[in-house]
Design a protein around this motif. Sequence first.
Motif, short mmCIF file in Angstrom:
data_model
loop_
_atom_site.label_atom_id
_atom_site.label_comp_id
_atom_site.label_asym_id
_atom_site.label_seq_id
_atom_site.Cartn_x
_atom_site.Cartn_y
_atom_site.Cartn_z
N CYS A 58 -6.09 8.93 -6.10
CA CYS A 58 -5.68 8.16 -4.95
C CYS A 58 -6.34 9.28 -4.16
O CYS A 58 -6.46 10.88 -4.18
CB CYS A 58 -4.75 8.52 -4.08
N CYS A 88 -4.95 -5.06 -0.22
CA CYS A 88 -4.72 -3.34 0.12
C CYS A 88 -4.99 -2.21 -1.61
O CYS A 88 -5.49 -1.68 -1.46
CB CYS A 88 -3.05 -2.43 1.39
N CYS A 145 -5.19 -3.51 6.63
CA CYS A 145 -4.16 -4.51 6.11
C CYS A 145 -3.88 -5.29 7.69
O CYS A 145 -4.20 -4.91 8.31
CB CYS A 145 -3.27 -3.39 6.13
N ASN A 182 0.78 -1.33 -0.19
CA ASN A 182 -0.11 0.04 -0.14
C ASN A 182 1.01 0.99 0.16
O ASN A 182 0.40 2.40 -0.27
CB ASN A 182 -0.75 0.18 1.19
N LEU A 198 -3.99 2.36 -6.21
CA LEU A 198 -2.45 1.65 -5.72
C LEU A 198 -2.78 0.38 -7.72
O LEU A 198 -3.99 -1.22 -7.92
CB LEU A 198 -2.80 -0.15 -4.66
N CYS A 208 -6.66 1.46 2.47
CA CYS A 208 -5.70 0.80 2.32
C CYS A 208 -5.37 0.34 4.01
O CYS A 208 -4.06 -0.43 3.99
CB CYS A 208 -4.75 1.26 1.37
N CYS A 216 -8.16 -1.11 -2.58
CA CYS A 216 -8.56 0.74 -3.05
C CYS A 216 -8.92 1.28 -4.31
O CYS A 216 -9.80 0.57 -5.18
CB CYS A 216 -7.10 0.43 -3.79
#
Length: 380
Positions: A214, A194, A247, A155, A203, A243, A198
């Motif tokens: 993003c 991740c 995780c 990420n 990503l 992200c 997204c």
Amino acid sequence: MDIHAFKEDMIAYSKEIGIDKIGIASPDVFTELKERLRTQQELGYQSGFEKGSLEERTEPKRHVTEAKSIISIALAYPSKLKNAPRSTKEERRGIFCRASWGQDYHDVLNDRLEKLAAYLKEKYPGFTWRSMVDTGELSDRAVAERAGIGFTGKNTNLITPEYGSYVYLGEMITNIPFTPDDPVDDSCGDCNICVDACPTGALVQGNQLNAQKCIAFLTQTKGFLPDEYRGVIGNRIYGCDTCQTVCPKNKKKDFHLHPEMEPDPEVVKPKLKPLLSISNREFKETFGHISGSWRGKKPLQRNAILALAHYKDETAVEELVRVMKQDPRPVIRGTAAWALGKIGVPSSYDEILLARDKEEDEDVLEEMEKGLRYFHPLNK
């Protein structure tokens, strides 16, 4: 001077002043990073917020000619909001990302680095240094990775064994010949959660981010948000944590080690409607101390309007009509008109028509047409 003993003393002192993790990196050129940044430039994946040339971002000795080491520091921040207020149908709320909770982290880390510099200056004759936190030329993450603070996950966040990726980073280039620490092994393995999670596909692949897509970047822009992202921004006012929250390395990671970083629930999860009429003075008093305020109130107000549209909040229609008709900023007027169409209260159709008759800005007129088309699905 016994440099090894001096390093141990410095590490001990760093704990006393509230630095959670510290490591040493060599000041050699970040060759791999330079190539990666060059690729990012060629692909158009950069945000535009980056500071300095390619060389300034990857060659520490351009900043301290006699550099012998780089001290990297990390401070853990909270990931869970205590006593979080609930969002209701009458009072919908937005959310700031975790990295913007509490006092602006630039101030917190610079405070720690200044204290550390004062300590080193007293102990080491001829001490020279330069500190950076986020807005400097060097990549905080690349320095921290080289210094053994953690590894860069897929990420693109630095992940520490102790605190996950919920850490702020800063560094100090020095002329002290401290011995570098060993890097931490990458342990993402085959995990791709991740990348898959997204919301915008920013990503592109593990360890490669298209910043232009993003949400963390998009929430900080000041223009009209591109149409394709309006449906995925949700209630985000500033930043994005997806992200990080998905995780596995962040599971059960929640540290409340620094009073300055404790969030005010009403500030980081604010009511949306009041944001539309907040004055500059009120904005500064309420949000001025957090990092998410750095771009001013305009992007946050635009995002609040998008969030109200996301909720299809009919209680916000009256306020959105006022904004569409009276706000002096085209981006805010236009976004409000689009949101009125998205929410879809029948009376809004006539309100948009009335406002359109007096509107002169071409971009706003385009947004008004988008809003009107929501009332005629076959004309979309």
